[in-house]
Write an enzyme that holds these catalytic residues in place. Structure first.
Site, PDB file in Angstrom:
ATOM      1  N   GLY A 222       7.370   8.398 -37.171  1.00 57.80           N
ATOM      2  CA  GLY A 222       8.507   7.893 -36.415  1.00 57.80           C
ATOM      3  C   GLY A 222       9.690   8.834 -36.456  1.00 57.80           C
ATOM      4  O   GLY A 222      10.197   9.169 -37.524  1.00 57.80           O
TER       5      GLY A 222
ATOM      6  N   GLU B 106      26.302  -6.593 -24.837  1.00 57.36           N
ATOM      7  CA  GLU B 106      26.618  -5.293 -24.231  1.00 57.36           C
ATOM      8  C   GLU B 106      25.964  -5.168 -22.855  1.00 57.36           C
ATOM      9  O   GLU B 106      26.562  -4.669 -21.903  1.00 57.36           O
ATOM     10  CB  GLU B 106      26.163  -4.160 -25.160  1.00 57.36           C
TER      11      GLU B 106
ATOM     12  N   ASP C  38      14.152  -0.124 -39.136  1.00 52.06           N
ATOM     13  CA  ASP C  38      13.762  -1.396 -38.519  1.00 52.06           C
ATOM     14  C   ASP C  38      12.400  -1.897 -38.994  1.00 52.06           C
ATOM     15  O   ASP C  38      12.043  -3.050 -38.736  1.00 52.06           O
ATOM     16  CB  ASP C  38      13.704  -1.240 -36.993  1.00 52.06           C
TER      17      ASP C  38
ATOM     18  N   GLY D 173      12.731   8.206 -35.179  1.00 56.34           N
ATOM     19  CA  GLY D 173      13.974   7.471 -34.884  1.00 56.34           C
ATOM     20  C   GLY D 173      15.046   7.887 -35.883  1.00 56.34           C
ATOM     21  O   GLY D 173      14.923   8.907 -36.567  1.00 56.34           O
ATOM     22  N   PHE D 174      16.097   7.062 -35.991  1.00 56.65           N
ATOM     23  CA  PHE D 174      17.203   7.374 -36.908  1.00 56.65           C
ATOM     24  C   PHE D 174      16.688   7.643 -38.322  1.00 56.65           C
ATOM     25  O   PHE D 174      17.088   8.596 -38.983  1.00 56.65           O
ATOM     26  CB  PHE D 174      18.183   6.197 -37.000  1.00 56.65           C
TER      27      PHE D 174
HETATM   28  C1  FAD Z   1      19.243  -1.919 -27.189  1.00 57.56           C
HETATM   29  C2  FAD Z   1      19.630  -1.640 -28.616  1.00 57.56           C
HETATM   30  C3  FAD Z   1      20.964  -1.460 -28.942  1.00 57.56           C
HETATM   31  C4  FAD Z   1      21.330  -1.181 -30.274  1.00 57.56           C
HETATM   32  N1  FAD Z   1      22.649  -0.988 -30.568  1.00 57.56           N
HETATM   33  C5  FAD Z   1      23.004  -0.652 -31.823  1.00 57.56           C
HETATM   34  C6  FAD Z   1      24.362  -0.369 -32.152  1.00 57.56           C
HETATM   35  O1  FAD Z   1      25.258  -0.439 -31.300  1.00 57.56           O
HETATM   36  N2  FAD Z   1      24.647  -0.006 -33.431  1.00 57.56           N
HETATM   37  C7  FAD Z   1      23.681   0.106 -34.390  1.00 57.56           C
HETATM   38  O2  FAD Z   1      23.983   0.464 -35.535  1.00 57.56           O
HETATM   39  N3  FAD Z   1      22.396  -0.174 -34.115  1.00 57.56           N
HETATM   40  C8  FAD Z   1      22.036  -0.545 -32.864  1.00 57.56           C
HETATM   41  N4  FAD Z   1      20.732  -0.813 -32.572  1.00 57.56           N
HETATM   42  C9  FAD Z   1      19.742  -0.770 -33.655  1.00 57.56           C
HETATM   43  C10 FAD Z   1      19.298   0.649 -33.968  1.00 57.56           C
HETATM   44  O3  FAD Z   1      19.095   1.389 -32.786  1.00 57.56           O
HETATM   45  C11 FAD Z   1      18.022   0.563 -34.785  1.00 57.56           C
HETATM   46  O4  FAD Z   1      18.296  -0.178 -35.947  1.00 57.56           O
HETATM   47  C12 FAD Z   1      17.504   1.948 -35.158  1.00 57.56           C
HETATM   48  O5  FAD Z   1      17.166   2.679 -34.004  1.00 57.56           O
HETATM   49  C13 FAD Z   1      16.286   1.836 -36.053  1.00 57.56           C
HETATM   50  O6  FAD Z   1      15.873   3.114 -36.379  1.00 57.56           O
HETATM   51  P1  FAD Z   1      14.390   3.389 -36.865  1.00 57.56           P
HETATM   52  O7  FAD Z   1      14.321   4.835 -37.178  1.00 57.56           O
HETATM   53  O8  FAD Z   1      14.007   2.410 -37.900  1.00 57.56           O
HETATM   54  O9  FAD Z   1      13.486   3.029 -35.605  1.00 57.56           O
HETATM   55  P2  FAD Z   1      13.485   3.610 -34.139  1.00 57.56           P
HETATM   56  O10 FAD Z   1      14.786   4.219 -33.790  1.00 57.56           O
HETATM   57  O11 FAD Z   1      12.978   2.509 -33.281  1.00 57.56           O
HETATM   58  O12 FAD Z   1      12.415   4.772 -34.203  1.00 57.56           O
HETATM   59  C14 FAD Z   1      11.058   4.502 -34.386  1.00 57.56           C
HETATM   60  C15 FAD Z   1      10.270   5.670 -33.840  1.00 57.56           C
HETATM   61  O13 FAD Z   1       8.904   5.480 -34.175  1.00 57.56           O
HETATM   62  C16 FAD Z   1       8.098   5.876 -33.096  1.00 57.56           C
HETATM   63  N5  FAD Z   1       6.832   5.173 -33.188  1.00 57.56           N
HETATM   64  C17 FAD Z   1       6.647   3.822 -33.194  1.00 57.56           C
HETATM   65  N6  FAD Z   1       5.339   3.550 -33.316  1.00 57.56           N
HETATM   66  C18 FAD Z   1       4.688   4.720 -33.391  1.00 57.56           C
HETATM   67  C19 FAD Z   1       3.327   5.084 -33.504  1.00 57.56           C
HETATM   68  N7  FAD Z   1       2.381   4.151 -33.577  1.00 57.56           N
HETATM   69  N8  FAD Z   1       3.003   6.382 -33.528  1.00 57.56           N
HETATM   70  C20 FAD Z   1       3.967   7.351 -33.459  1.00 57.56           C
HETATM   71  N9  FAD Z   1       5.283   7.059 -33.346  1.00 57.56           N
HETATM   72  C21 FAD Z   1       5.632   5.764 -33.305  1.00 57.56           C
HETATM   73  C22 FAD Z   1       8.911   5.512 -31.870  1.00 57.56           C
HETATM   74  O14 FAD Z   1       8.546   6.284 -30.751  1.00 57.56           O
HETATM   75  C23 FAD Z   1      10.332   5.795 -32.331  1.00 57.56           C
HETATM   76  O15 FAD Z   1      10.748   7.098 -31.990  1.00 57.56           O
HETATM   77  C24 FAD Z   1      20.344  -1.099 -31.264  1.00 57.56           C
HETATM   78  C25 FAD Z   1      19.004  -1.281 -30.933  1.00 57.56           C
HETATM   79  C26 FAD Z   1      18.642  -1.552 -29.625  1.00 57.56           C
HETATM   80  C27 FAD Z   1      17.202  -1.751 -29.278  1.00 57.56           C
END
Ligand code: FAD
Length: 429
Positions: free
Chosen positions: A11, A168, A299, A13-14
């Protein structure tokens, strides 16, 4: 034999990129796998869906992020299985990789439709750039249809879920109806457009203070957003919603901002799942068992703070958990003990629309509202965006959009074309 890396991160993401950056800086041989070749900044997805910014403002190629970190290999592939016992991952083409030191699972979440009949088929989720593009294409298509059918056709949007994402999104659509549609479409089309925000709980912005909730509700109503709170959605149809209190609502488009749950990768990993299907991680962010060598972040995890309170699914939690996991892995590699996650709580904020936002800053939750919060929101999101060119383009887009009351970004392709992505849930055509 499976190819091995010192650390594998699932992943980008952040959480994942923050961990990989710190490991890369320490020269750790790291494999970062994401199904997309880019990092996407979810907090601005609603702006992409309403054409306030373009996709290249919120998405940044992963290879560009790690261009100066030769020990990090970026792989664009879908991970179809993780095996926490072996610290291995299997890609959808069957390739297996193993991690010598640690496996990081930071695969995010997916929309939770709570088994609401018709929701998966008929509602538009907003969790990825693809979702936002599909939603934006559909909004434009509906406006074009209503424009052709002068005097008759309307465009009614319902947003399910009055948390920050729903607020939003509803606020941005209301602003588009109030400012952009009158400027770009003739014949009083704006009068035939509406947006409603619905939730089973009786307030907006759950988790914020009562003052912020009341402020958000009043600013939304001022913008023309219809609020229907306190009754659960029992069905999503192609043409609207039904509620537990017997009411119905017509809608040409339903947006689902009703919650998140863990995706299939966690379900099938064998790791014990807690609330929302997420993994309840220990204080040092590792999944219980597995010799403290499997980290679940952002997440995908239920993370608690030093007061044992569960942290929300936020970008700041994900980002900090990524950096902390990397720090713990570096400690383990040096033979030192891991440390409990020290989350720095900077508070919450939500944009309501033009000139209106709420921010509850720091652990003391100091409340800022109105234009001041609007500016704070813009500054914080600009700072958090990944990449100097993304920041510069977003700033230009915001200024242009604010001053011109028009839109400069387009959605290429029909809603159906935008929906073509492997493995994602799609509304029925
Ligand atoms: C619409 C929206 C608005 C938001 N607004 C805010 C805000 O204003 N402020 C704030 O603090 N937070 C906000 N959030 C929450 C924040 O964006 C998330 O908490 C954060 O992105 C989580 O980060 P993460 O790295 O856990 O997951 P993610 O950012 O979801 O990254 C997960 C990554 O894993 C990859 N992945 C998933 N499954 C697989 C797989 N099987 N194989 C390979 N890759 C895979 C995906 O492609 C993705 O790139 C918002 C969320 C959303 C949906």
């Amino acid at each position: 034999m499976a190819e091995t890396y010192e650390v594998i991160v699932v992943g980008g993401g952040f959480a994942g990129i923050e961990a990989a950056k710190k490991l890369g800086r320490a020269g750790v041989r790291t494999l970062l796998v994401d199904v997309h070749g880019y990092h996407q900044f979810q907090p601005l997805l609603y702006q992409l869906a309403t054409a306030q910014i373009g996709v290249s403002e919120l998405a940044r190629p992963l290879r560009s992020i790690f261009r100066n970190q030769p020990s990090v290999r970026v792989l664009t592939a879908r991970v179809s299985a993780v095996d926490p016992e072996r610290r291995s991952i299997t890609l959808s083409d069957g390739t297996v990789y193993e991690a010598d030191d640690a496996l990081i699972v930071a695969c995010g979440a997916e929309a939770n439709f709570f088994n609401t009949p018709g929701a998966r088929e008929n509602a538009y989720p907003l969790y990825s750039a693809t979702d936002a593009t599909r939603l934006g294409s559909e909004l434009v298509a509906l406006l074009d249809q209503a424009d052709k059918d002068t005097g008759q056709k309307s465009m009614n949007v319902a947003v399910v879920g009055a948390g920050p994402t729903g607020v939003e999104t509803a606020g941005a659509i209301a602003d588009a109806i109030n400012y952009v549609v009158p400027k770009l479409f003739a014949g009083g089309l704006a009068k035939r457009c509406s947006v409603a925000l619905v939730d089973m709980v009786d307030r907006t912005l759950g988790g914020f203070s009562e003052k912020s909730q009341a402020y958000a509700a009043s600013r939304l109503v001022e913008r023309g957003v219809r609020l229907k709170l306190g009754s659960a959605v029992t069905e999503v149809r192609k043409d609207g919603l039904s509620f537990a209190d017997g009411a119905t609502m017509d809608a040409d488009l339903v947006i689902w901002a009703g919650g998140l749950k863990a995706g299939p990768l966690l379900r099938e990993s064998g790791m014990p799942q807690g609330r929302g299907g997420r993994v309840d991680v220990g204080k040092d962010l590792t999944a219980p068992g597995y010799d403290g060598r499997v980290y679940v972040l952002g997440d995908a995890a239920n993370i608690t703070d030093d007061r044992d309170e569960r942290l929300p699914q936020l970008g700041s939690v994900a980002k900090q958990s990524g950096a902390w996991a990397a720090r713990n892995i570096l400690a383990q590699r040096a033979g030192r003990p891991t440390e409990p996650f020290g989350y720095k709580d900077r508070g919450y904020m939500a944009m309501i629309g033009r000139g209106s936002a709420v921010a509850e800053l720091g652990r003391s939750r100091r409340l800022v509202r109105g234009p001041a919060a609007f500016m704070v929101w813009l500054a914080v999101h600009l700072a958090l965006l990944s990449g100097a060119s993304q920041k510069a383009r977003a700033l230009v887009s915001w200024i242009f959009t604010y001053l011109s009351h028009t839109r400069q970004h387009v959605f290429v392709g029909s809603p159906e074309q935008a929906a073509v992505e492997e493995g994602a849930d799609r509304p029925a055509a």
